[in-house]
Design a protein around this motif. Structure first.
Motif, short mmCIF file in Angstrom:
data_model
loop_
_atom_site.label_atom_id
_atom_site.label_comp_id
_atom_site.label_asym_id
_atom_site.label_seq_id
_atom_site.Cartn_x
_atom_site.Cartn_y
_atom_site.Cartn_z
N LEU A 165 0.84 -1.09 0.03
CA LEU A 165 0.02 0.05 -0.21
C LEU A 165 0.83 1.30 0.01
CD1 LEU A 165 -2.84 -1.15 2.37
CD2 LEU A 165 -2.84 -1.15 -0.19
N ASN A 168 1.88 1.81 -3.51
CA ASN A 168 0.89 2.42 -4.31
C ASN A 168 0.42 3.74 -3.94
OD1 ASN A 168 -2.52 2.83 -3.87
ND2 ASN A 168 -2.16 1.86 -5.96
N PHE A 169 0.30 4.17 -2.62
CA PHE A 169 -0.02 5.58 -2.50
C PHE A 169 1.09 6.63 -2.83
CE2 PHE A 169 -2.23 3.73 1.50
CZ PHE A 169 -3.16 3.13 0.91
N THR A 175 -1.14 6.51 -11.79
CA THR A 175 -2.31 7.23 -11.74
C THR A 175 -2.83 7.85 -13.14
OG1 THR A 175 -0.69 9.27 -11.61
CG2 THR A 175 -1.39 8.48 -9.61
N ASP A 232 6.44 13.14 -2.37
CA ASP A 232 5.98 12.11 -1.74
C ASP A 232 7.09 11.39 -0.78
OD1 ASP A 232 3.70 12.16 -3.27
OD2 ASP A 232 4.50 10.64 -4.73
N THR A 240 2.80 7.20 4.67
CA THR A 240 2.91 7.99 3.87
C THR A 240 2.46 9.45 3.57
OG1 THR A 240 1.02 7.32 2.18
CG2 THR A 240 3.04 5.73 2.19
N SER A 255 -1.29 8.91 4.85
CA SER A 255 -1.86 7.57 4.96
C SER A 255 -1.24 6.76 5.99
CB SER A 255 -1.82 6.77 3.67
OG SER A 255 -2.60 7.44 2.71
N VAL A 267 -6.40 1.48 6.47
CA VAL A 267 -5.72 2.61 6.09
C VAL A 267 -6.59 3.91 6.72
CG1 VAL A 267 -4.89 3.89 4.37
CG2 VAL A 267 -4.77 1.70 4.05
N THR A 269 -6.73 7.54 6.36
CA THR A 269 -6.22 8.66 5.59
C THR A 269 -6.66 10.03 6.22
OG1 THR A 269 -6.60 7.23 3.82
CG2 THR A 269 -6.24 9.57 3.01
N ILE A 294 -9.93 7.03 -3.69
CA ILE A 294 -9.31 5.86 -3.02
C ILE A 294 -10.12 4.62 -3.42
CG2 ILE A 294 -9.42 5.09 -0.79
CD1 ILE A 294 -8.65 7.74 0.31
N ASP A 297 -8.21 3.03 -6.02
CA ASP A 297 -6.94 2.05 -5.61
C ASP A 297 -7.42 0.95 -4.81
OD1 ASP A 297 -4.59 3.49 -6.37
OD2 ASP A 297 -5.12 5.20 -4.64
#
Length: 355
Positions: A165, A168-169, A175, A232, A240, A255, A267, A269, A294, A297
Motif C-alpha cells: 500500500l 501504491n500511495f 495514476t 511524496d 506515507t 496515510s 488505512v 487517511t 481511493i 486504488d
C-alpha cells in the motif's frame, strides 16, 4: 516453516515494535466498547471513567468470549456479555458476579493491557512485546486544527500489506491509468524525479515544471493555476505523506497503514487542505472526490492481492520509475531484521519516467 507460512507478525519481525492507529477518536464513544484487529489479534477498546481510551485483547479469560460483542461499560470497567466478568483498564478482573458481591478476585486473572494514546483525532496502540520505546506516538498529523486549514479522515479496508500500500500511495505512473480523468491524465511527458533515502524515510521530489492535476482536481484545489510542487514521502514503518503545494495553499494526504493480517490492512487517511476561498463549502465535494479516487486504488489492490494470494513470491521486475519502491522495500526489510542500517543507510538518485 517457510516464509509464506509464517504469520504477518512473524514476518514483520521488529517492525511490530511500533505505534499503530487502531481507531479514530470519533469511532469510540463512552457507552459501548468496540473491536479492532491488528496483527491478526482482536482487541477491545473502550473509554474508562475519565474518558481515556483503554485496550485489552478481546477475549474473556473465563470462556474466551469476545468482550466487545454485546459487552458494556460499568463505572469505567468493560464487562463481558457472557457472565458479566468486569475488567479495569489494566486488564485485571475486578468482579465476577457469580461469586457474589463481596468475592475476592485472584490477581492472576488479568489480561495484558495494551499501551495506547490519543492525539490528533486518532487512537494509537503499541504493538511491541515490551514497553513502548517512545512515550508518545512520534507522528503528528500536519496542520491539525490550525487556522485556515480544513481536514477530515477516511477509513478504508484494503487488500494488501503495508509495503504494497505504501508503494501504491506514492506511485505516480499508475495514476494515469487507475485514476484516468479523475486525478491525472496521460500526457506523454518526461518527469525527472529525485529519490532520497535517509533517516528511515524515502523522499521523492518531482522536478516537472508544468506538473498539474487533471481538470477536476485543478478546479477544486488550484483554481488560480499556481505552479504545483509535489513531493511524496515514506516514513518508517508505515506512513506515507503525499503533499501538493500551490504557493501558500496546500493539499496533504497522510496515510497510516495499520496491519490487520495477511494481505489485509486498514488505512486511516488524513486529508488536510488550504485554499483561497470557500474551504468549508467545498469540503463535501473534496470528500466525495477523494473517496472515489481511493476506491479506485481499492479495486487495483484487490487485483494485485488476488495474484499475491495465489503466489506470494515477490520477484518483481523494476524500472527506474520504481526506485522509490526499491527503497521502501529496503527500509522495511531492515526493519524486519532489526538492522541499524534502517537509520544509517543513505542514498540519493536522479531518475526519469514518463506519464
Amino acid at each position: 516453516m517457510t516464509e509464506q507460512q509464517k504469520s504477518l507478525r512473524e514476518r514483520d519481525g521488529h517492525i511490530a515494535n511500533n505505534w499503530y492507529v487502531i481507531c479514530l477518536t470519533e469511532e469510540l464513544g463512552r457507552e459501548k466498547p468496540i473491536q479492532r484487529t491488528l496483527y491478526d489479534t482482536p482487541y477491545v477498546i473502550w473509554r474508562d471513567e475519565t474518558g481515556k481510551p483503554a485496550i485489552l485483547p478481546d477475549r474473556c479469560l473465563h470462556r474466551h468470549t469476545f468482550i466487545s460483542m454485546g459487552g458494556w461499560i460499568k463505572e469505567g470497567r468493560v464487562c463481558c456479555p457472557y457472565h458479566g466478568w468486569e475488567y479495569n483498564r489494566s486488564g485485571q478482573v475486578e468482579h465476577i458476579p457469580s461469586e457474589g458481591p463481596d468475592s475476592q478476585v485472584e490477581r492472576k486473572l488479568c489480561l495484558k493491557a495494551i499501551p495506547c494514546y490519543e492525539q490528533d483525532g486518532a487512537i494509537w496502540a503499541w504493538m511491541g512485546e515490551g514497553e513502548p520505546t517512545t512515550e508518545l506516538p512520534p507522528w503528528r498529523f500536519p496542520n491539525y486544527g490550525q487556522k485556515g486549514w480544513h481536514h477530515y479522515f477516511m477509513v478504508t479496508d484494503f487488500t494488501g500489506e503495508v509495503t504494497d500500500l505504501a508503494e501504491n500511495f506514492m506511485d505516480v505512473p499508475h495514476t494515469v491509468f487507475v485514476h484516468k480523468g479523475w486525478f491525472r491524465d496521460k500526457k506523454d511527458q518526461k518527469v525527472p524525479m529525485t529519490v532520497e533515502t535517509k533517516d528511515g524515510t524515502v523522499l521523492c521530489t518531482y522536478n516537472q515544471e508544468d506538473d498539474e492535476f487533471s481538470w477536476a482536481a485543478k478546479m477544486l484545489l488550484n483554481p488560480g493555476g499556481h505552479p504545483m510542487k509535489h513531493t511524496d514521502k515514506f516514513i518508517y514503518p508505515n506512513l506515507t505523506s503525499v503533499d501538493y503545494w500551490f504557493g501558500d495553499n496546500g493539499f496533504i494526504i497522510n496515510s497510516q497503514v495499520s496491519p490487520v493480517g495477511t494481505l489485509n490492512s486498514r488505512v486511516y487517511t488524513y486529508i488536510a487542505y488550504k485554499v483561497n476561498m470557500f474551504g468549508s463549502l467545498i469540503k463535501p465535494i473534496i470528500s466525495y472526490y477523494t473517496r472515489e479516487v481511493i476506491n479506485q486504488d481499492v479495486d487495483i489492490m484487490i487485483n494485485q492481492g488476488g495474484s499475491l494470494a495465489v503466489d506470494s513470491h515477490r520477484t518483481y521486475r523494476s524500472t527506474p520509475a520504481d526506485e522509490l519502491h526499491i527503497q521502501i522495500e529496503r527500509l522495511r526489510r531492515y526493519g524486519q531484521l532489526g538492522d541499524d542500517k534502517l537509520w544509517t543507510f543513505e542514498t540519493k538518485k536522479e531518475v526519469e519516467f514518463w506519464i
